[in-house]
Enzyme design. Sequence first.
Site, short mmCIF file in Angstrom:
data_model
loop_
_atom_site.label_atom_id
_atom_site.label_comp_id
_atom_site.label_asym_id
_atom_site.label_seq_id
_atom_site.Cartn_x
_atom_site.Cartn_y
_atom_site.Cartn_z
N GLY A 1 4.74 -30.71 -10.88
CA GLY A 1 5.36 -29.72 -11.77
C GLY A 1 5.29 -30.13 -13.23
N ARG B 1 4.02 -44.94 -5.63
CA ARG B 1 4.90 -44.76 -6.79
C ARG B 1 5.58 -46.06 -7.21
NH1 ARG B 1 7.30 -38.79 -5.27
NH2 ARG B 1 5.66 -37.69 -6.39
N LYS C 1 -3.36 -18.23 -6.62
CA LYS C 1 -3.05 -16.99 -7.34
C LYS C 1 -3.20 -17.09 -8.85
CE LYS C 1 0.30 -15.20 -4.09
NZ LYS C 1 1.71 -14.94 -3.84
N GLY D 1 0.45 -29.54 -9.30
CA GLY D 1 0.61 -28.86 -8.02
C GLY D 1 -0.08 -29.59 -6.89
#
Length: 396
Positions: free
Chosen positions: A377, A35, A198, A354
């Site tokens: 996110g 980063r 999911k 994610g």
Amino acid sequence: MKTIDNFNFENKRALIRVDFNVPMDENYNITDPNRIEAAKPTIIKVLEDGGSVILMSHLGRPKGKNVPEMSLGHICSKVSEVLGVEVTFVASSVGEEAENAASNLESGQVLLLENLRFNEEEEKGGKAFAEQLSKLGDIYVNDAFGTAHRAHASTTIVAQFFPENKCFGYLLAKEIEAIDKVMQTGEKPVTAILGGAKVSSKITIIENILDKVDHLIIGGGMTYTFIKAQGGQVGASICEDDKMNLALDILKQAKEKGVEIHIPVDVIAADDFSNTANTKIVDADKIEDGWLGLDAGPRTLENFKEVILKSKTILWNGPIGVFEMESYAKGTIAVGNFIDEATQNGAFSLVGGGDSVAAVKQFGFQDKVSYVSTGGGAMLESLEGKVLPGIAAISQ
Ligand code: AMP
């Protein structure tokens, strides 16, 4: 889109929001400086113009308290090393000490502020705190995609105090371009590959991208809700019974919109959720009681390959199987390889959101796709079609 290239920073102080939320071991050694490296081009541009830099970031979740272990002072020497420039640390992010340090900066110098989240107003998006931050610089640059979906003081609110003098850094601009390429301007055929556990966590993304893509590949645990909804037998596989109607509705919408959906036709079924379970290849709609589908099967991967290789724009979010266990990682690795091949043939490929980045890094695909998003996110919300507050604050 106003980027850092629209400004000349000579004798200007750039207040740059970066994402230096880096992982550290117990001795404060940074285990992955990615980063910091990612923000380097933005910082160097300002310095080469003859400007100075004030860096602000959060680190961890101190929840408004001064937590010494989460001080950005721990990473100052690493930031210096990566930039190749001396970096001064100031143990506050606003107030007299920070303002003095910022106003004493000369061209070519870099100042690192203390963890923004030591102040509870940061995450609350406090206007007074944002105004105090704004006093530190002449031009506000946002280069932190990972927090662009949060309306925090340093990511969003502070921009109000720079009506003309605000812009995106190179990293954030690249993220916006990559998302645009997939969602708006991508060359056809456009294919989205959605995996993960999911349906419920991906539903908003699916609904949004049905208007943008030509092909939708469904993998991972989501598969079984679709299979069962169509009358298949899924055994003990992960399945959200209360989402079966939704799955049927997605299939119907896709048909109406001319989107081809590709769902596994065979899977690797296991008699236990374990790496050492007994496994067999079975039809995706004929999984016996007590068996769970944990990865895509060979015929499925052949189908996926055909679709991916003819795609010109590819979005990948979510693993194809339980990639954390070696026995069920083959599908995810195979799909990564197909995307690699398509990219080499000229397709644009974006991976993100994610857990996807973890899978991509684990298997070394990060250099083989066109772009790996730096925001989990933030990327998911972009794919859902949301306008991120940190991006809106600069675009407006
Ligand atoms: P997500 O965060 O929704 O992208 O989900 C990622 C998780 O989905 C990973 O931890 C995978 O192990 C899990 N996953 C993928 N395929 C399956 C499957 N067939 N059954 C259960 N979990 C799965």
